[in-house]
Design an enzyme around this catalytic site. Structure first.
Site, PDB file in Angstrom:
ATOM      1  N   ASP A 164       0.980  -1.174   0.304  1.00  0.00           N
ATOM      2  CA  ASP A 164       0.058  -0.066  -0.037  1.00  0.00           C
ATOM      3  C   ASP A 164       0.830   1.243  -0.146  1.00  0.00           C
ATOM      4  OD1 ASP A 164      -2.511  -0.971  -0.040  1.00  0.00           O
ATOM      5  OD2 ASP A 164      -2.707  -1.180   2.244  1.00  0.00           O
ATOM      6  N   LEU A 165       1.817   1.489   1.085  1.00  0.00           N
ATOM      7  CA  LEU A 165       2.631   2.584   1.253  1.00  0.00           C
ATOM      8  C   LEU A 165       3.315   2.832  -0.052  1.00  0.00           C
ATOM      9  CD1 LEU A 165       3.556   2.162   4.883  1.00  0.00           C
ATOM     10  CD2 LEU A 165       1.814   3.371   4.048  1.00  0.00           C
TER      11      LEU A 165
END
Length: 394
Positions: A164-165
Site C-alpha cells: 500500500d505505502l
C-alpha cells in the site's frame, strides 16, 4: 499555506483504504488543496473511526464532502468540483467508475487539464482486474513473503503495509510528473498503477537476481541476501545490526574484534567466499559479539566507520536523539482527542516546507462549506441533505 509549493493545485480524493490516501498525503502535506469525496455514512452508532490514530495519520490536511454519486444531483455536484480540479484520484474496482459515469474519458470533456489517477489491486485490465486487492494478498503474490523471514520458517509478511505505502508513493510521483508535463502540453492525462505492480517494483535487487541471473531468492532472515556480513547479531545484552560487506569494512571489523585471522582466511577472503560461507562466518562473528554489550559495539564500530546500530522498539525509535533532531513528527489539534502527533515528511528543502495544518475530517464535515463555495444557497444545501443527495455531520 499559500507559500507551500503545491498550494495552487486542487485535488479530488475518491480513494479508499491506504494506498490512495498515501499518495494524497504526499501532495497535501506540501500544500495541495484536497477535498475528500466520500460516500454518505450512517454514524448514528457513535463509533467514529475517523478519530482513530491510523486514520488521523493518513487522512490529515483534507476537507470532506459526502455525496451520493448514484443521485443525478450528487453526480452534478461532483462534476462541478471537477471543473476546477487539477487531480482526480480513485481506487474503485475498475468497472465502478464507468457505471457511475465518472471515468477519465467522461471527466476530461469537462476539464481537459484534469490529471486522472486510478489505483487498484491488480490493474485496470487483465485476468485479475476485478479481484479485491489488499496489502497482505499482494505481499504474497508479488513474492515478498517468500523472501521475508528466517530460512525455512515459511512465508512472512512485512511488519508494515509495504505494498500500500510504496504504491501510494509511486502514484504521487506519477501525479507530479503529469503536473510537470502539463506545463508544456497544457493537457491532463490518465495515470494508473496497482498494488501488484508497485510491490513487484519494490522487489528491486531480488527481482534483478531472478530476471538477470536466473536465481530464485530464498529467505535470508535478518541477514542481507547477498552482501556478507550484513545482518543482526546477538550481543551480551541484546542485539545489534551491522554492515561490513566491503573488503575494507570487513578488515576493519576483524581488527576491532581482534580476529584479523578471519580477514585472511581462505573461507572469507573475498565477498564471494564470504557469501558461500555466510552461516559459518556469521556464527563466528556472533560468538565474539556476545562477549560485550550492544552499546559498546555500536560506539566502537561506528568510530571505525562500520555501520552499526541498535534494534529499537518503536518507542525507542522516537526517543532517539537523532530522530528527535530530524523533527519527523508534527503536532495538530484534534477537536475530540486534543493535541496529537502524526508522522511527518522525511524531506527537507531550503525554501519550501511541508505542513500538517488540520486533522483528518469526519465524513461530510465540510459538506456545507464546500457547497457554499460552489455557489449553492443555504436552502438548496438543506434540500440536498434532506433528500440524501449529500450528507453533513456538521
Amino acid at each position: 499555506m499559500s507559500t507551500q509549493p503545491l498550494s495552487a493545485y486542487k485535488i479530488l480524493d475518491l480513494s479508499r483504504v491506504r494506498a490512495g490516501p498515501t499518495a494524497v498525503r504526499q501532495l497535501s502535506d506540501w500544500g495541495a488543496q484536497v477535498i475528500k469525496v466520500e460516500i454518505p455514512k450512517d454514524q448514528s452508532d457513535g463509533d467514529d473511526a475517523t478519530d482513530r490514530s491510523d486514520y488521523q495519520n493518513i487522512q490529515r490536511n483534507k476537507r470532506s464532502i459526502a455525496i451520493n454519486l448514484k443521485d443525478k444531483d450528487g453526480l452534478q455536484i461532483l462534476k462541478q468540483l471537477v471543473e476546477t480540479a487539477d487531480v482526480f484520484i480513485e481506487s474503485f474496482r475498475p468497472d465502478v467508475k464507468f457505471r457511475l459515469g465518472i471515468d477519465y474519458e467522461t471527466l476530461k470533456q469537462i476539464n481537459p487539464r484534469l490529471i486522472y489517477a486510478s489505483l487498484s489491486g491488480f490493474g485496470q485490465t487483465g485476468p485479475y482486474k476485478n479481484r479485491p486487492g489488499y496489502d497482505q494478498v499482494i505481499q504474497g503474490m508479488a513474492g515478498l513473503m517468500s523472501i521475508t523471514g528466517l530460512p525455512g520458517q515459511g512465508p512472512v509478511r512485512a511488519g508494515i503495509p509495504i505494498a500500500d505505502l510504496s504504491t501510494g508513493l509511486l502514484l504521487a510521483n506519477g501525479i507530479l510528473i503529469a503536473l510537470l508535463e502539463r506545463h508544456s502540453s497544457g493537457q491532463g492525462q490518465y495515470i494508473e498503477t496497482s498494488l501488484l505492480a508497485g510491490q513487484i517494483f519494490m522487489l528491486d535487487l531480488q527481482a534483478a537476481r531472478y530476471l538477470i541471473d536466473g536465481e530464485v531468492p530464498p529467505q535470508a532472515g535478518n541477514h542481507h541476501p547477498t552482501t556478507i556480513p550484513t545482518g543482526t547479531f546477538h550481543t551480551l545484552d541484546g542485539h545489534i545490526t551491522l554492515a561490513a560487506s566491503t573488503q575494507l569494512e570487513f578488515q576493519r571489523l576483524c581488527k576491532i574484534l581482534d580476529r584479523e585471522d578471519l580477514a585472511s582466511s581462505s573461507d572469507y577472503l573475498t565477498p564471494k567466499k564470504r557469501s558461500l560461507n555466510r552461516e559459518k562466518l556469521n556464527n563466528e562473528l556472533e560468538t565474539i559479539l556476545m562477549g560485550k554489550p550492544s552499546q559498546y559495539w555500536i560506539e566502537e564500530l561506528n568510530k571505525a566507520g562500520i555501520a552499526c546500530g541498535p534494534i529499537n522498539r518503536v518507542d525507542e525509535t522516537f526517543a532517539d536523539p537523532q530522530v528527535k533532531h530530524l523533527q519527523l513528527t508534527a503536532r495538530v489539534e484534534h477537536p475530540r482527542r486534543g493535541p496529537i502527533d502524526v508522522v511527518g515528511q522525511p524531506i527537507t528543502m531550503s525554501r519550501s516546507q511541508w505542513l500538517v495544518h488540520r486533522p483528518a475530517p469526519r465524513c461530510g464535515e465540510q459538506t456545507r462549506e464546500i457547497l457554499n463555495e460552489l455557489g449553492y444557497k443555504t436552502d438548496e444545501i438543506e434540500d440536498f441533505i434532506n433528500r440524501h443527495v449529500v450528507y453533513s455531520c456538521s
